[in-house]
Scaffold this active site. Sequence first.
Site, PDB file in Angstrom:
ATOM      1  N   ASP A  21     -37.287  71.079  91.601  1.00 46.81           N
ATOM      2  CA  ASP A  21     -36.066  70.398  92.035  1.00 46.81           C
ATOM      3  C   ASP A  21     -35.699  70.819  93.449  1.00 46.81           C
ATOM      4  O   ASP A  21     -35.469  69.987  94.330  1.00 46.81           O
ATOM      5  CB  ASP A  21     -34.914  70.716  91.072  1.00 46.81           C
ATOM      6  N   GLU A 244     -44.388  67.561  90.275  1.00 40.31           N
ATOM      7  CA  GLU A 244     -44.645  66.403  91.131  1.00 40.31           C
ATOM      8  C   GLU A 244     -44.834  66.777  92.600  1.00 40.31           C
ATOM      9  O   GLU A 244     -45.605  66.143  93.321  1.00 40.31           O
ATOM     10  CB  GLU A 244     -43.505  65.392  91.033  1.00 40.31           C
TER      11      GLU A 244
END
Length: 347
Positions: A21, A244
């Site tokens: 994040d 990711e």
Amino acid sequence: MAAPQSRRWDIYCWVIDNYGDVGVCWRFARALVARGHVVRLFINDPDPLQWMATTEERAAIATHAWPTDGPHAAAIDCGDVVIEAFGCQLPRVTEAAIAASAQTVWINLEYLSAESYAAANHGLASPVMAGPAKGCTKWFFYPGFTPESGGLLGPTTDEIAPWPESPDDRLRVGVFSYECPALANLHALANSARLHLYAAAGRSGEALKAQFGPSPARTDLAPMSQQAFDRFLSAMDLNIVRGEDSLVRALWAGQPFIWHIYPQTDGVHFEKLAAFLDWLQPPTPVRELHAVWNDPVRADELPDRWNAATAAPCWQAWCERVSHTRSRLCAQPTLIERLEAFVALKS
Ligand code: TRH
């Protein structure tokens, strides 16, 4: 392309666990600043930025504590664009500021996925039905790999700094994954398969240290800045990456890679992995290697699957597939360019 209009961007990031994040939000902030925008990052846990960000980057991006709500909450102004990263719930005080602002564009930045729902929902409006911003609209922005999606944060333009040579002709393998049985099997394979593992800081590095102690087959790395992390991936012959952000960096690095996808208890990550591999279209033995790495019950197959994927002619085909994909992606506008255009339309 004409220079973009400089805007004030506020990014809200709520860190739950791992580095993804904060990693995506920081990279996003850096890319905006590089395009001449002014950025503030509101974050609940800025600690990883101590090592992930360089001093110059920290000077260029204002980092703020997560605003507090409640009766004594201080009013807040808001930028031209507010980014709500990964569906984190914005503070009520921020929602109130958005409602009071005539021109703020509110973007819900979603997780990267190659699944069809992401492209289908990209750019859709999400009317706000409750809370201080009731009646406002936020917009879904889905990163992705295709021209129809929100795109990817672009490659770094830094020079590739030299990385220490492998002790001999061994294949240099960058390891940044989660703990899994295949990891230990790979370490055990290092000598016979002529590998040298470079273990990045974090969960996989800790797991290897705990299980094998110091080893001539492995170099343990300290936490490094994102810039250095990108150079590290570029210097390896093969990377094992996880969330990711490191996946996208492995694509830009242009070397073969294995994606250890973030495992979810309901198993939905297997669909996400399959969608990505359908898009990438690596050789079949590479698909099999992904299946084995990501499925703990198949970890015993690792040596055979590894040897099949890294032997000629599969290795050459794997290298070519990644290199070709990288070129294809380079020809597309970046996520920031697409977002600038999107915001200009909604302003
Ligand atoms: O840390 P991650 O596993 O994050 C994941 C994913 O984001 C996932 O979607 C999410 O749901 C889950 O957490 C909770 O992996 P990711 O996304 O690859 O992020 C790692 C970041 O850490 C990336 O920005 C690179 C950075 N990094 C450095 O900058 N220096 C380092 O030394 C290391 C090891 C990592």
